[in-house]
Design a protein around this motif. Structure first.
Motif, PDB file in Angstrom:
ATOM      1  N   ILE A 149       0.861  -1.183   0.000  1.00 33.73           N
ATOM      2  CA  ILE A 149       0.000   0.000   0.000  1.00 33.73           C
ATOM      3  C   ILE A 149       0.896   1.231   0.000  1.00 33.73           C
ATOM      4  N   ASP A 150       0.587   2.197  -0.869  1.00 32.29           N
ATOM      5  CA  ASP A 150       1.406   3.405  -0.940  1.00 32.29           C
ATOM      6  C   ASP A 150       1.055   4.384   0.174  1.00 32.29           C
ATOM      7  N   LYS A 151       1.717   5.518   0.184  1.00 30.66           N
ATOM      8  CA  LYS A 151       1.557   6.506   1.252  1.00 30.66           C
ATOM      9  C   LYS A 151       0.158   7.119   1.303  1.00 30.66           C
ATOM     10  N   LYS A 152      -0.574   7.019   0.197  1.00 29.88           N
ATOM     11  CA  LYS A 152      -1.918   7.605   0.136  1.00 29.88           C
ATOM     12  C   LYS A 152      -3.016   6.593   0.463  1.00 29.88           C
ATOM     13  N   GLY A 153      -2.642   5.359   0.772  1.00 31.98           N
ATOM     14  CA  GLY A 153      -3.626   4.348   1.113  1.00 31.98           C
ATOM     15  C   GLY A 153      -4.171   3.604  -0.098  1.00 31.98           C
ATOM     16  N   ILE A 154      -3.390   3.565  -1.174  1.00 31.47           N
ATOM     17  CA  ILE A 154      -3.793   2.870  -2.402  1.00 31.47           C
ATOM     18  C   ILE A 154      -3.002   1.570  -2.509  1.00 31.47           C
ATOM     19  N   ILE A 155      -3.695   0.458  -2.734  1.00 39.40           N
ATOM     20  CA  ILE A 155      -3.002  -0.815  -2.968  1.00 39.40           C
ATOM     21  C   ILE A 155      -2.335  -0.715  -4.331  1.00 39.40           C
ATOM     22  N   ARG A 156      -1.024  -0.846  -4.348  1.00 35.26           N
ATOM     23  CA  ARG A 156      -0.276  -0.709  -5.600  1.00 35.26           C
ATOM     24  C   ARG A 156       0.178  -2.055  -6.163  1.00 35.26           C
ATOM     25  N   HIS A 157       0.426  -3.032  -5.287  1.00 34.52           N
ATOM     26  CA  HIS A 157       0.891  -4.345  -5.745  1.00 34.52           C
ATOM     27  C   HIS A 157       0.246  -5.447  -4.919  1.00 34.52           C
ATOM     28  N   GLU A 158      -0.083  -6.522  -5.596  1.00 31.19           N
ATOM     29  CA  GLU A 158      -0.538  -7.751  -4.937  1.00 31.19           C
ATOM     30  C   GLU A 158       0.494  -8.819  -5.254  1.00 31.19           C
ATOM     31  N   ILE A 159       0.946  -9.517  -4.221  1.00 35.44           N
ATOM     32  CA  ILE A 159       1.953 -10.562  -4.393  1.00 35.44           C
ATOM     33  C   ILE A 159       1.339 -11.875  -3.936  1.00 35.44           C
ATOM     34  N   SER A 160       1.144 -12.760  -4.890  1.00 38.81           N
ATOM     35  CA  SER A 160       0.613 -14.081  -4.581  1.00 38.81           C
ATOM     36  C   SER A 160       1.794 -15.039  -4.536  1.00 38.81           C
ATOM     37  N   GLY A 161       2.206 -15.387  -3.334  1.00 39.81           N
ATOM     38  CA  GLY A 161       3.392 -16.214  -3.151  1.00 39.81           C
ATOM     39  C   GLY A 161       4.367 -15.513  -2.230  1.00 39.81           C
ATOM     40  N   GLN A 162       5.543 -16.084  -2.162  1.00 40.02           N
ATOM     41  CA  GLN A 162       6.562 -15.655  -1.217  1.00 40.02           C
ATOM     42  C   GLN A 162       7.217 -14.332  -1.612  1.00 40.02           C
ATOM     43  N   VAL A 163       7.438 -13.475  -0.635  1.00 41.20           N
ATOM     44  CA  VAL A 163       8.228 -12.269  -0.874  1.00 41.20           C
ATOM     45  C   VAL A 163       9.660 -12.541  -0.419  1.00 41.20           C
ATOM     46  N   HIS A 164      10.591 -11.824  -0.995  1.00 42.04           N
ATOM     47  CA  HIS A 164      11.972 -11.883  -0.543  1.00 42.04           C
ATOM     48  C   HIS A 164      12.537 -10.472  -0.636  1.00 42.04           C
ATOM     49  N   TYR A 165      13.705 -10.285  -0.074  1.00 43.32           N
ATOM     50  CA  TYR A 165      14.276  -8.942   0.090  1.00 43.32           C
ATOM     51  C   TYR A 165      14.352  -8.179  -1.238  1.00 43.32           C
ATOM     52  N   ALA A 166      14.918  -8.804  -2.262  1.00 46.10           N
ATOM     53  CA  ALA A 166      15.107  -8.104  -3.546  1.00 46.10           C
ATOM     54  C   ALA A 166      13.770  -7.710  -4.162  1.00 46.10           C
ATOM     55  N   ARG A 167      12.774  -8.573  -4.041  1.00 49.26           N
ATOM     56  CA  ARG A 167      11.452  -8.247  -4.586  1.00 49.26           C
ATOM     57  C   ARG A 167      10.857  -7.064  -3.823  1.00 49.26           C
ATOM     58  N   LEU A 168      10.975  -7.073  -2.505  1.00 48.67           N
ATOM     59  CA  LEU A 168      10.469  -5.946  -1.722  1.00 48.67           C
ATOM     60  C   LEU A 168      11.196  -4.660  -2.093  1.00 48.67           C
ATOM     61  N   GLU A 169      12.496  -4.752  -2.264  1.00 54.12           N
ATOM     62  CA  GLU A 169      13.275  -3.578  -2.635  1.00 54.12           C
ATOM     63  C   GLU A 169      12.784  -3.000  -3.967  1.00 54.12           C
ATOM     64  N   ASP A 170      12.543  -3.870  -4.940  1.00 56.64           N
ATOM     65  CA  ASP A 170      12.063  -3.428  -6.254  1.00 56.64           C
ATOM     66  C   ASP A 170      10.691  -2.772  -6.183  1.00 56.64           C
ATOM     67  N   LEU A 171       9.827  -3.274  -5.323  1.00 56.28           N
ATOM     68  CA  LEU A 171       8.447  -2.791  -5.268  1.00 56.28           C
ATOM     69  C   LEU A 171       8.245  -1.633  -4.294  1.00 56.28           C
ATOM     70  N   VAL A 172       8.987  -1.625  -3.200  1.00 55.73           N
ATOM     71  CA  VAL A 172       8.762  -0.647  -2.130  1.00 55.73           C
ATOM     72  C   VAL A 172       9.551   0.646  -2.318  1.00 55.73           C
ATOM     73  N   THR A 173      10.820   0.534  -2.683  1.00 57.22           N
ATOM     74  CA  THR A 173      11.661   1.747  -2.710  1.00 57.22           C
ATOM     75  C   THR A 173      11.141   2.827  -3.664  1.00 57.22           C
ATOM     76  N   PRO A 174      10.604   2.489  -4.841  1.00 60.32           N
ATOM     77  CA  PRO A 174      10.043   3.571  -5.669  1.00 60.32           C
ATOM     78  C   PRO A 174       8.868   4.282  -4.987  1.00 60.32           C
ATOM     79  N   LEU A 175       8.083   3.533  -4.217  1.00 59.49           N
ATOM     80  CA  LEU A 175       6.937   4.130  -3.526  1.00 59.49           C
ATOM     81  C   LEU A 175       7.385   5.021  -2.379  1.00 59.49           C
ATOM     82  N   LEU A 176       8.506   4.681  -1.752  1.00 61.66           N
ATOM     83  CA  LEU A 176       9.026   5.516  -0.669  1.00 61.66           C
ATOM     84  C   LEU A 176       9.502   6.867  -1.197  1.00 61.66           C
ATOM     85  N   LYS A 177       9.915   6.908  -2.462  1.00 61.48           N
ATOM     86  CA  LYS A 177      10.418   8.148  -3.060  1.00 61.48           C
ATOM     87  C   LYS A 177       9.294   9.065  -3.541  1.00 61.48           C
ATOM     88  N   GLU A 178       8.087   8.535  -3.664  1.00 60.03           N
ATOM     89  CA  GLU A 178       6.957   9.347  -4.158  1.00 60.03           C
ATOM     90  C   GLU A 178       6.555  10.409  -3.168  1.00 60.03           C
TER      91      GLU A 178
END
Length: 178
Positions: A149-178
């Motif tokens: 969920i981004d900073k505005k409360g919008i679901i931006r990604h759904e992950i069906s299955g296991q998350v790992h560090y690199a995947r989180l980094e790819d998906l989360v860090t751009p949203l932190l910069k918004e």
């Protein structure tokens, strides 16, 4: 001596073919890092509240301004248990930069969930996902299932299955910069 041992017919029968070795490597890879399907979303999350194992109730609206990983899991799920160390490491590295985790178990026993989290040493918030919370995310039918969920409360990604560090980094860090 070793050469003589290796030349016995029964030893040759036990030697796997290259195809068998490749197949075994793929099985091991997918067992320890099964594929996850990530879909891009753009839908607001309902203002629901999650009950944490420490007695707190966290309304999702109170997390606005942060990027949030909501992870649905269960203590009996091997893939859930396997992804949690990476979640903890990512939480430790990014929490001070505006990242939050809500690990919501689909189980009914808060004591079991609290014991598991405490025993494993996880510091991110964990709680239970009641039917209302599960419905808000689209009726969770399998675990692990995660939402970013981004900073505005919008679901931006759904992950069906296991998350790992690199995947989180790819998906989360751009949203932190918004």
């Amino acid at each position: 001596m070793l050469k003589q041992f290796a030349s016995h017919p029964w030893v040759k029968k036990l030697t796997p073919s290259p195809f068998t070795l490749i197949l075994m490597a793929l099985i091991v890879y997918f067992w320890f890092r099964p594929p996850a399907w990530v879909s891009d979303e753009h839908r607001p999350i309902a203002n629901v509240s999650a009950n944490m194992t420490d007695g707190r109730t966290i309304p999702l609206a109170s997390l606005r301004g942060k990027v949030v990983l909501v992870s649905f899991w269960a203590t009996w799920c091997p893939y859930c248990r396997h992804e949690m160390p990476d979640m903890q490491t990512f939480y430790r590295d990014w929490h001070d930069k505006g990242f939050e985790i809500l690990a919501l178990s689909i189980e009914d026993d808060p004591a079991l969930v609290a014991q598991f989290i405490r025993k494993e040493g996880y510091t991110f918030p964990a709680g239970l996902a009641d039917a209302t919370v599960q419905q808000a995310f689209g009726d969770i039918k399998k675990v692990p299932m995660s939402f970013i969920i981004d900073k505005k409360g919008i679901i931006r990604h759904e992950i069906s299955g296991q998350v790992h560090y690199a995947r989180l980094e790819d998906l989360v860090t751009p949203l932190l910069k918004e």
